[in-house]
Motif scaffolding. Structure first.
Motif, PDB file in Angstrom:
ATOM      1  N   ILE A 141       5.210  -2.776   7.550  1.00 15.06           N
ATOM      2  CA  ILE A 141       5.516  -2.255   6.210  1.00 15.06           C
ATOM      3  C   ILE A 141       6.991  -2.429   5.903  1.00 15.06           C
ATOM      4  O   ILE A 141       7.380  -2.864   4.805  1.00 15.06           O
ATOM      5  CB  ILE A 141       5.098  -0.773   6.102  1.00 15.06           C
ATOM      6  N   MET A 142       7.848  -2.099   6.872  1.00 15.77           N
ATOM      7  CA  MET A 142       9.295  -2.259   6.700  1.00 15.77           C
ATOM      8  C   MET A 142       9.653  -3.707   6.375  1.00 15.77           C
ATOM      9  O   MET A 142      10.436  -3.977   5.455  1.00 15.77           O
ATOM     10  CB  MET A 142      10.013  -1.814   7.976  1.00 15.77           C
ATOM     11  N   ILE A 145       8.592  -4.734   2.818  1.00 14.39           N
ATOM     12  CA  ILE A 145       9.482  -4.150   1.808  1.00 14.39           C
ATOM     13  C   ILE A 145      10.817  -4.890   1.781  1.00 14.39           C
ATOM     14  O   ILE A 145      11.369  -5.181   0.703  1.00 14.39           O
ATOM     15  CB  ILE A 145       9.699  -2.646   2.090  1.00 14.39           C
ATOM     16  N   GLN A 146      11.347  -5.224   2.948  1.00 11.70           N
ATOM     17  CA  GLN A 146      12.648  -5.890   3.026  1.00 11.70           C
ATOM     18  C   GLN A 146      12.616  -7.321   2.507  1.00 11.70           C
ATOM     19  O   GLN A 146      13.647  -7.845   2.068  1.00 11.70           O
ATOM     20  CB  GLN A 146      13.146  -5.899   4.474  1.00 11.70           C
ATOM     21  N   THR A 148      10.323  -8.748   0.174  1.00 12.16           N
ATOM     22  CA  THR A 148       9.673  -9.007  -1.106  1.00 12.16           C
ATOM     23  C   THR A 148      10.411  -8.261  -2.210  1.00 12.16           C
ATOM     24  O   THR A 148      11.177  -7.321  -1.935  1.00 12.16           O
ATOM     25  CB  THR A 148       8.199  -8.548  -1.097  1.00 12.16           C
ATOM     26  N   ASP A 149      10.193  -8.685  -3.444  1.00 12.01           N
ATOM     27  CA  ASP A 149      10.824  -7.996  -4.575  1.00 12.01           C
ATOM     28  C   ASP A 149       9.782  -7.314  -5.455  1.00 12.01           C
ATOM     29  O   ASP A 149      10.039  -7.000  -6.624  1.00 12.01           O
ATOM     30  CB  ASP A 149      11.676  -8.967  -5.398  1.00 12.01           C
ATOM     31  N   THR A 151       6.237  -4.367  -5.244  1.00  9.61           N
ATOM     32  CA  THR A 151       5.693  -3.272  -4.446  1.00  9.61           C
ATOM     33  C   THR A 151       4.485  -3.736  -3.625  1.00  9.61           C
ATOM     34  O   THR A 151       3.811  -4.707  -3.971  1.00  9.61           O
ATOM     35  CB  THR A 151       5.236  -2.103  -5.336  1.00  9.61           C
ATOM     36  N   ILE A 152       4.252  -3.011  -2.550  1.00  6.95           N
ATOM     37  CA  ILE A 152       3.014  -3.225  -1.795  1.00  6.95           C
ATOM     38  C   ILE A 152       1.829  -2.792  -2.651  1.00  6.95           C
ATOM     39  O   ILE A 152       0.770  -3.437  -2.638  1.00  6.95           O
ATOM     40  CB  ILE A 152       3.053  -2.446  -0.465  1.00  6.95           C
ATOM     41  N   SER A 155      -0.411  -5.274  -4.584  1.00 12.41           N
ATOM     42  CA  SER A 155      -0.211  -6.630  -4.060  1.00 12.41           C
ATOM     43  C   SER A 155      -1.520  -7.159  -3.502  1.00 12.41           C
ATOM     44  O   SER A 155      -2.404  -6.396  -3.115  1.00 12.41           O
ATOM     45  CB  SER A 155       0.852  -6.624  -2.957  1.00 12.41           C
TER      46      SER A 155
END
Length: 299
Positions: A141-142, A145-146, A148-149, A151-152, A155
């Motif tokens: 998950i981290m 997030i780091q 991509t621009d 939200t999960i 997606s």
């Protein structure tokens, strides 16, 4: 208790500190190889070079999670010295000496076999793998997030493999609101994927299923994300490969296409080494204790 047991711990990462702490609390006599830069002091533990180890007295050898390199080299973050474990080392150990590692390879299998010693791969155990899937999921998950621009949530996320890690990854990303598709081969896995509310597909249809993917997470330890698959992905797709080295992705082709593909084995040791080390320490303490009881029963 592991009182008076002679245990050698070779190299590894921060997870090994928790293993050392747990076994020291249990009363084991510890020999630490590849820890000369470690500032911590542990009761009942001594730091030695591999050439100083008296292998004839060892009851247990604990290797890093990845076992060894292809030529016996032992990875460690606590030393700059080169450490190589050989069949000759293992042959000098008592017959009852047992080797523990997370995973293995052909070299390690060979020298253990040549020495006639027992060998346990901790990550073959369901309990270790399931517990380890928790920090693996958090680390995944981290990384998403780091890198991509968006939200999960909402997606289009594809998870490849529905083993102990794949199941946890799919469940977590679904809970965060992703549209989760899971690829597998076994009919029972496809049935369970459907039952859990994810979209199942057979891996034979992988090329078709990745055409609108935002995130692809692979857990399968052989090349499944091939150039043919990557060629069907949108260029903004992020690939996270959780399989052990060398992973299951054609990283060179991904780079050629401008798709970010990250190999991320060993996430528990990176994102939560204390928790991951406690998992290993608890299981090792239990297994070694059982080994001692079995030996005493045979005497």
């Amino acid at each position: 208790m592991l009182t008076d047991l002679q245990v050698a711990i070779f190299g590894g990462d921060a997870r090994q500190l928790e293993v050392i702490r747990k076994l020291a609390e249990q009363g084991a006599n510890l020999v630490l190889v590849g820890f000369d830069q470690l500032d911590h002091g542990f009761t009942g533990a001594s730091k030695l070079d591999i050439g100083e180890v008296d292998f004839s007295k060892l009851d247990v050898i604990i290797l890093p999670v990845n076992g060894s390199g292809p030529n016996g080299e032992i990875e460690t973050i606590f030393s700059n010295k080169r450490i190589v474990l050989t069949a000759e080392h293992l042959k000098r150990t008592p017959q009852h000496c047992h080797v523990y590692s997370g995973i293995t390879n052909s070299y390690l299998n060979k020298i253990v076999s040549q020495s006639g010693k027992g060998h346990t791969q901790l990550f073959d155990r369901d309990d270790v793998a399931i517990y380890n899937s928790i920090p693996t999921v958090e680390g995944t998950i981290m990384m998403v997030i780091q890198n991509t621009d968006t939200t999960i949530h909402n997606s289009n996320t594809v998870v490849l493999g529905f083993g102990r890690v794949g199941m946890s990854v799919a469940r977590a990303f679904d809970a965060l609101g992703a549209n989760v598709k899971v690829g597998a081969r076994k009919p029972e896995h496809l049935a369970r994927i459907s039952e859990m509310g994810f979209i199942p597909f057979h891996l034979d249809h992988l090329q078709k299923e990745v055409t609108n993917t935002d995130v692809c997470i692979n857990t399968i330890p052989f090349q499944i994300v091939t150039s043919d698959v990557i060629s069907k992905m949108p260029t903004q797709t992020l690939i996270i490969d959780l399989a052990s080295k060398p992973g299951g992705t054609d990283f060179k082709y991904a780079e050629k296409r401008g798709i970010k593909a990250l190999l991320a084995p060993g996430l528990p040791g990176i994102v939560a080494p204390k928790t991951a080390g406690q998992i290993l320490g608890n299981v090792l303490s239990q297994l070694i204790g059982e080994q001692m009881s079995t030996r005493k029963g045979k005497v």
